[in-house]
Motif scaffolding. Sequence first.
Motif, PDB file in Angstrom:
ATOM      1  N   ILE A  80      54.148  45.871  13.102  1.00 26.97           N
ATOM      2  CA  ILE A  80      55.139  44.810  12.919  1.00 26.97           C
ATOM      3  C   ILE A  80      55.214  44.392  11.457  1.00 26.97           C
ATOM      4  O   ILE A  80      56.309  44.227  10.901  1.00 26.97           O
ATOM      5  CB  ILE A  80      54.812  43.612  13.833  1.00 26.97           C
ATOM      6  CG1 ILE A  80      55.111  43.997  15.284  1.00 26.97           C
ATOM      7  CG2 ILE A  80      55.600  42.379  13.425  1.00 26.97           C
ATOM      8  CD1 ILE A  80      54.667  42.957  16.300  1.00 26.97           C
ATOM      9  N   VAL A  81      54.052  44.234  10.824  1.00 24.13           N
ATOM     10  CA  VAL A  81      54.041  43.828   9.404  1.00 24.13           C
ATOM     11  C   VAL A  81      54.689  44.907   8.536  1.00 24.13           C
ATOM     12  O   VAL A  81      55.493  44.604   7.648  1.00 24.13           O
ATOM     13  CB  VAL A  81      52.599  43.533   8.942  1.00 24.13           C
ATOM     14  CG1 VAL A  81      52.531  43.385   7.432  1.00 24.13           C
ATOM     15  CG2 VAL A  81      52.081  42.278   9.625  1.00 24.13           C
ATOM     16  N   LEU A 135      60.249  49.486  16.696  1.00 26.22           N
ATOM     17  CA  LEU A 135      60.375  50.212  17.960  1.00 26.22           C
ATOM     18  C   LEU A 135      59.065  50.879  18.362  1.00 26.22           C
ATOM     19  O   LEU A 135      58.713  50.914  19.545  1.00 26.22           O
ATOM     20  CB  LEU A 135      61.486  51.254  17.856  1.00 26.22           C
ATOM     21  CG  LEU A 135      62.898  50.701  17.672  1.00 26.22           C
ATOM     22  CD1 LEU A 135      63.875  51.831  17.421  1.00 26.22           C
ATOM     23  CD2 LEU A 135      63.300  49.895  18.891  1.00 26.22           C
ATOM     24  N   ALA A 136      58.333  51.374  17.379  1.00 26.46           N
ATOM     25  CA  ALA A 136      57.034  51.979  17.666  1.00 26.46           C
ATOM     26  C   ALA A 136      56.061  50.938  18.204  1.00 26.46           C
ATOM     27  O   ALA A 136      55.299  51.204  19.139  1.00 26.46           O
ATOM     28  CB  ALA A 136      56.467  52.641  16.412  1.00 26.46           C
ATOM     29  N   ALA A 137      56.088  49.734  17.629  1.00 23.37           N
ATOM     30  CA  ALA A 137      55.219  48.654  18.117  1.00 23.37           C
ATOM     31  C   ALA A 137      55.591  48.279  19.552  1.00 23.37           C
ATOM     32  O   ALA A 137      54.714  48.088  20.403  1.00 23.37           O
ATOM     33  CB  ALA A 137      55.323  47.441  17.198  1.00 23.37           C
ATOM     34  N   ILE A 142      46.249  45.793  19.923  1.00 26.01           N
ATOM     35  CA  ILE A 142      46.854  44.595  19.313  1.00 26.01           C
ATOM     36  C   ILE A 142      46.857  44.726  17.792  1.00 26.01           C
ATOM     37  O   ILE A 142      47.853  44.396  17.132  1.00 26.01           O
ATOM     38  CB  ILE A 142      46.099  43.333  19.763  1.00 26.01           C
ATOM     39  CG1 ILE A 142      46.197  43.169  21.281  1.00 26.01           C
ATOM     40  CG2 ILE A 142      46.618  42.106  19.047  1.00 26.01           C
ATOM     41  CD1 ILE A 142      47.600  43.032  21.810  1.00 26.01           C
ATOM     42  N   SER A 143      45.755  45.225  17.223  1.00 26.03           N
ATOM     43  CA  SER A 143      45.691  45.403  15.761  1.00 26.03           C
ATOM     44  C   SER A 143      46.741  46.401  15.286  1.00 26.03           C
ATOM     45  O   SER A 143      47.422  46.163  14.285  1.00 26.03           O
ATOM     46  CB  SER A 143      44.302  45.892  15.350  1.00 26.03           C
ATOM     47  OG  SER A 143      43.323  44.972  15.738  1.00 26.03           O
ATOM     48  N   ALA A 144      46.868  47.506  16.002  1.00 28.38           N
ATOM     49  CA  ALA A 144      47.863  48.505  15.615  1.00 28.38           C
ATOM     50  C   ALA A 144      49.273  47.941  15.740  1.00 28.38           C
ATOM     51  O   ALA A 144      50.140  48.212  14.892  1.00 28.38           O
ATOM     52  CB  ALA A 144      47.712  49.750  16.486  1.00 28.38           C
ATOM     53  N   THR A 145      49.506  47.123  16.766  1.00 29.49           N
ATOM     54  CA  THR A 145      50.828  46.512  16.937  1.00 29.49           C
ATOM     55  C   THR A 145      51.136  45.558  15.791  1.00 29.49           C
ATOM     56  O   THR A 145      52.251  45.559  15.253  1.00 29.49           O
ATOM     57  CB  THR A 145      50.889  45.768  18.285  1.00 29.49           C
ATOM     58  OG1 THR A 145      50.586  46.701  19.324  1.00 29.49           O
ATOM     59  CG2 THR A 145      52.260  45.181  18.517  1.00 29.49           C
TER      60      THR A 145
END
Length: 85
Positions: free
Chosen positions: A13-14, A24-26, A6-9
């Motif tokens: 996004i930010v 797209l990576a998220a 979740i943190s990496a996502t």
Amino acid sequence: MGTLIISATVVLIVMGFNNTILWLAAAGLLFVYFRYGRTGSGTAASSSGSGGPSAGSSPASYRAYRERRDQQAKWERRYRRERGQ
């Protein structure tokens, strides 16, 4: 593990406001996590959702294994009988 994903996502996004590939990576990261990463690692939340905390997931998975094994044996017996072996 889930917190890390979740943190990496959120970071992707930010950072993705300037670069759409990061969006797209998220999305890909979340897809892979929900498709392959959630395996029920034995936490209380995952084991209590499948038939109570005392039952766990082992009896259901073993039952499914037995059913697959028995079905395979039935197919093999049928094959041998039809082929005359």
